[in-house]
Scaffold this active site. Sequence first.
Site, PDB file in Angstrom:
ATOM      1  N   SER A  53      19.523  19.560  60.756  1.00 24.27           N
ATOM      2  CA  SER A  53      18.799  20.699  61.322  1.00 24.27           C
ATOM      3  C   SER A  53      17.412  20.917  60.727  1.00 24.27           C
ATOM      4  O   SER A  53      16.587  21.606  61.324  1.00 24.27           O
ATOM      5  CB  SER A  53      19.620  21.986  61.154  1.00 24.27           C
ATOM      6  N   LYS A  90      17.206  26.837  56.007  1.00 23.75           N
ATOM      7  CA  LYS A  90      16.320  26.999  57.165  1.00 23.75           C
ATOM      8  C   LYS A  90      14.931  27.392  56.669  1.00 23.75           C
ATOM      9  O   LYS A  90      14.709  27.623  55.493  1.00 23.75           O
ATOM     10  CB  LYS A  90      16.838  28.097  58.117  1.00 23.75           C
TER      11      LYS A  90
END
Length: 289
Positions: A84, A162
């Site tokens: 990701s 993230k």
Amino acid sequence: MTETTDSVPEPPSDADQLQPKVSICGLDMPAEVSETAAEAAIGVSEPKKRSALWEFAILAVIAIGLYYVMLTFVARPYLIPSESMEPTLHGCSGCVGDRIMVDKITYRFSSPQPGDVIVFKGPPSWNTMYKSIRSNNIVLRSVQNALSFVGFVPPDENDLVKRVIAVGGQTVQCRSDTGLTVNGKPLKEPYLRPVTMNADLSFSPCLGSEFGPVTVPQGRLWVMGDNRIHSADSRYHCNSTDVVNGLSCTGDPNSGTVPVSNVIGKARVVVWPPSRWGGVGSVNSQQGQ
């Protein structure tokens, strides 16, 4: 004329001849004396051995204590579990992902800023697909929990990585004609790689469904992965009231945002594999707005 006689040593007695002797340093000594010396040597060496073991135990406890303090307050390693965050951080299921060092000091004196790459505990609504990394065996699970306490085993929690896109008080949204914006201004995101995502940003600037506007509550963060198409981030977890219109994340912003209190630390450097050694840069996509 005086008669002189040389002194003649007396012959050893029968008791002396029968007493066993041992040679020590070239001298013949009775066995009793040698045994006494050996016992004395043993008596001296045993306290030394006990002292050495005691010192080793103390050093081991100190080392474990320092390691625990480092993991708790200074820094800790983290394994990238998925793709990701590619190309910034490499990872995938079943492969050897990047191992990064997470700085736990910076956010004790400051708050996460736009562009920071952070590691955080997933909020409850993000943990529905999380599978425990602990053994089903109660004994082994207890051992794992004990080792986790001192940092030798990862904690049993859904830790994610993230990039911060917006912070409390800022409004984030994405439209096909403007792309991703914060407070109505487009972002500059050099960390996005169309080749990695196999996507054309000019054709699909949102890299998925349009969303927002969402005003991030104070004390919370809006986070997204650098590999947008393969990232279950704030967009994915935000409840939608307008799905039928092709929009998402226009409902409760608390569902998609992450509490600042959940942040573990800031990703600083890739420490493994050696071919990937290097820093993890913070790129403020709002710079110049």
